[in-house]
Write a protein that holds these residues in place. Sequence first.
Motif, mmCIF file in Angstrom:
data_model
loop_
_atom_site.group_PDB
_atom_site.id
_atom_site.type_symbol
_atom_site.label_atom_id
_atom_site.label_comp_id
_atom_site.label_asym_id
_atom_site.label_seq_id
_atom_site.Cartn_x
_atom_site.Cartn_y
_atom_site.Cartn_z
ATOM 1 N N ASP A 133 -67.329 -48.533 -56.469
ATOM 2 C CA ASP A 133 -68.147 -47.331 -56.377
ATOM 3 C C ASP A 133 -68.860 -47.274 -55.028
ATOM 4 O OD1 ASP A 133 -69.292 -44.934 -57.284
ATOM 5 O OD2 ASP A 133 -71.052 -45.974 -58.078
ATOM 6 N N PHE A 134 -69.352 -48.428 -54.574
ATOM 7 C CA PHE A 134 -69.994 -48.535 -53.268
ATOM 8 C C PHE A 134 -69.023 -48.102 -52.170
ATOM 9 C CE2 PHE A 134 -72.472 -51.770 -50.408
ATOM 10 C CZ PHE A 134 -72.960 -50.725 -49.645
ATOM 11 N N ALA A 135 -67.818 -48.657 -52.198
ATOM 12 C CA ALA A 135 -66.809 -48.330 -51.188
ATOM 13 C C ALA A 135 -66.436 -46.852 -51.237
ATOM 14 C CB ALA A 135 -65.573 -49.203 -51.392
ATOM 15 N N ARG A 136 -66.272 -46.323 -52.457
ATOM 16 C CA ARG A 136 -65.868 -44.923 -52.596
ATOM 17 C C ARG A 136 -66.927 -43.988 -52.038
ATOM 18 N NH1 ARG A 136 -67.095 -40.896 -55.663
ATOM 19 N NH2 ARG A 136 -68.455 -42.127 -57.018
ATOM 20 N N ARG A 137 -68.184 -44.242 -52.370
ATOM 21 C CA ARG A 137 -69.266 -43.373 -51.907
ATOM 22 C C ARG A 137 -69.445 -43.464 -50.387
ATOM 23 N NH1 ARG A 137 -72.628 -41.404 -56.057
ATOM 24 N NH2 ARG A 137 -72.033 -42.208 -58.108
ATOM 25 N N TYR A 138 -69.289 -44.654 -49.843
ATOM 26 C CA TYR A 138 -69.400 -44.842 -48.395
ATOM 27 C C TYR A 138 -68.278 -44.105 -47.667
ATOM 28 C CZ TYR A 138 -69.087 -47.500 -43.963
ATOM 29 O OH TYR A 138 -68.989 -47.886 -42.653
ATOM 30 N N LEU A 139 -67.051 -44.350 -48.072
ATOM 31 C CA LEU A 139 -65.906 -43.729 -47.400
ATOM 32 C C LEU A 139 -65.822 -42.235 -47.664
ATOM 33 C CD1 LEU A 139 -63.218 -46.494 -48.062
ATOM 34 C CD2 LEU A 139 -64.490 -46.070 -45.941
ATOM 35 N N GLY A 140 -66.430 -41.792 -48.775
ATOM 36 C CA GLY A 140 -66.412 -40.370 -49.109
ATOM 37 C C GLY A 140 -67.554 -39.573 -48.507
ATOM 38 N N GLY A 141 -68.422 -40.250 -47.749
ATOM 39 C CA GLY A 141 -69.500 -39.543 -47.077
ATOM 40 C C GLY A 141 -70.736 -39.298 -47.914
ATOM 41 N N GLU A 142 -70.826 -39.924 -49.099
ATOM 42 C CA GLU A 142 -71.995 -39.726 -49.964
ATOM 43 C C GLU A 142 -73.131 -40.694 -49.636
ATOM 44 O OE1 GLU A 142 -70.998 -39.724 -54.139
ATOM 45 O OE2 GLU A 142 -68.924 -39.199 -53.677
ATOM 46 N N LEU A 143 -72.844 -41.696 -48.840
ATOM 47 C CA LEU A 143 -73.780 -42.792 -48.654
ATOM 48 C C LEU A 143 -73.734 -43.269 -47.211
ATOM 49 C CD1 LEU A 143 -75.606 -44.754 -50.389
ATOM 50 C CD2 LEU A 143 -73.594 -46.231 -50.537
ATOM 51 N N GLU A 144 -74.896 -43.476 -46.614
ATOM 52 C CA GLU A 144 -74.955 -44.065 -45.277
ATOM 53 C C GLU A 144 -75.115 -45.570 -45.411
ATOM 54 O OE1 GLU A 144 -76.986 -41.904 -42.148
ATOM 55 O OE2 GLU A 144 -78.044 -43.764 -41.607
ATOM 56 N N VAL A 145 -74.290 -46.314 -44.691
ATOM 57 C CA VAL A 145 -74.270 -47.774 -44.827
ATOM 58 C C VAL A 145 -74.349 -48.429 -43.449
ATOM 59 C CG1 VAL A 145 -72.981 -49.782 -45.641
ATOM 60 C CG2 VAL A 145 -72.911 -47.646 -46.938
ATOM 61 N N GLU A 146 -75.337 -49.263 -43.265
ATOM 62 C CA GLU A 146 -75.475 -50.056 -42.046
ATOM 63 C C GLU A 146 -75.097 -51.495 -42.376
ATOM 64 O OE1 GLU A 146 -78.912 -51.647 -38.929
ATOM 65 O OE2 GLU A 146 -79.329 -49.905 -40.205
ATOM 66 N N LEU A 147 -73.880 -51.877 -41.997
ATOM 67 C CA LEU A 147 -73.437 -53.248 -42.232
ATOM 68 C C LEU A 147 -73.920 -54.137 -41.098
ATOM 69 C CD1 LEU A 147 -69.777 -52.612 -43.473
ATOM 70 C CD2 LEU A 147 -71.753 -53.319 -44.842
ATOM 71 N N THR A 148 -74.456 -55.292 -41.441
ATOM 72 C CA THR A 148 -75.015 -56.213 -40.454
ATOM 73 C C THR A 148 -74.653 -57.632 -40.842
ATOM 74 O OG1 THR A 148 -77.059 -56.776 -39.263
ATOM 75 C CG2 THR A 148 -77.238 -56.448 -41.625
ATOM 76 N N PRO A 149 -74.446 -58.529 -39.876
ATOM 77 C CA PRO A 149 -74.102 -59.913 -40.228
ATOM 78 C C PRO A 149 -75.116 -60.512 -41.197
ATOM 79 C CG PRO A 149 -73.799 -59.566 -37.878
ATOM 80 C CD PRO A 149 -74.458 -58.322 -38.414
ATOM 81 N N GLN A 150 -74.622 -61.338 -42.118
ATOM 82 C CA GLN A 150 -75.464 -61.842 -43.203
ATOM 83 C C GLN A 150 -76.686 -62.619 -42.717
ATOM 84 O OE1 GLN A 150 -74.016 -64.908 -46.233
ATOM 85 N NE2 GLN A 150 -73.812 -62.985 -47.352
ATOM 86 N N GLY A 151 -76.470 -63.533 -41.789
ATOM 87 C CA GLY A 151 -77.599 -64.300 -41.263
ATOM 88 C C GLY A 151 -78.579 -63.428 -40.511
ATOM 89 N N THR A 152 -78.055 -62.436 -39.797
ATOM 90 C CA THR A 152 -78.916 -61.503 -39.075
ATOM 91 C C THR A 152 -79.757 -60.697 -40.044
ATOM 92 O OG1 THR A 152 -77.324 -61.337 -37.259
ATOM 93 C CG2 THR A 152 -78.931 -59.560 -37.461
ATOM 94 N N LEU A 153 -79.158 -60.279 -41.151
ATOM 95 C CA LEU A 153 -79.891 -59.516 -42.159
ATOM 96 C C LEU A 153 -81.048 -60.338 -42.719
ATOM 97 C CD1 LEU A 153 -80.205 -57.030 -43.987
ATOM 98 C CD2 LEU A 153 -78.578 -58.090 -45.565
ATOM 99 N N ALA A 154 -80.784 -61.596 -43.049
ATOM 100 C CA ALA A 154 -81.833 -62.464 -43.575
ATOM 101 C C ALA A 154 -82.957 -62.631 -42.559
ATOM 102 C CB ALA A 154 -81.248 -63.824 -43.947
#
Length: 266
Positions: free
Chosen positions: A83-104
């Motif tokens: 559902d996350f992937a579908r909403r992101y690729l379908g333009g329903e959701l803005e997603v900022e992906l960041t490296p895991q250690g950087t996020l922490a």
Amino acid sequence: MDKTYSSAASAVADIPDGASIAVGGFGLVGVPIVLIRALLAQGTTALHVVSNNCGVDGWGLGELLREGRISRVIASYIGENKDFARRYLGGELEVELTPQGTLAERMRAGGSGIPAFFTASGVGTMVADGGLPWRYGPDGQVTVSSPAKETRLISSLGSAKEYVLEEAIVTDYAFVRAAKGDRHGNLVFEKSARNFNPVAGMAGRITIAEVDELVEPGQIDPDEVHLAGIYVNRIVQLGAADAADLPIEKTTTRPRAAAATLNGQR
């Protein structure tokens, strides 16, 4: 100061539409599911979520996602949440992906009063150079991309290396799940449930903790505290049924070998 609340509903009652929330957990481990469900029942929407991932289909943050309550996510991976992937690729959701250690570290920095820091993670990639797709349009075209970030050569141990500047994350609220907490807000996390919970708790201006066990101040050894009460504003004690709601993301089994005795050996 007694920071306990009588229910999860009362603890999240003032969270408005459009609020930003840092949420602890990794996969299905250490997820503050009761607080998430209380927010779902309240009807709060247009949420900006910061979390390692966004739950799975129909559980954890996936429950808010399923009802369209989340508008933006900062996370390190999408995982197997279709559902996350579908909403992101379908333009329903803005997603900022960041490296895991950087996020922490961005969350930890936010809680420590550090506005930004340099890291080698992402140098030479779109993380630093910009162009990562944050939002897609209905036609599949990228409508919002990540900006380029400042990079700098920094000399360390006699050699110069390039680093990228990452900004700290501070959110309006934070949800965490702990095994034990006292009325002053000092928290202890259970084994791998510690994961992103401490740094998520540090990042929130108002941090709300759900705990399996509530004890009196002084009953937790100071050396055992994983997140100090200064970071925690509200505490909700879970009932036995809620505390036991711990699903397994993937169950792997194998046939048990038949027990047999042969020549004195099993």
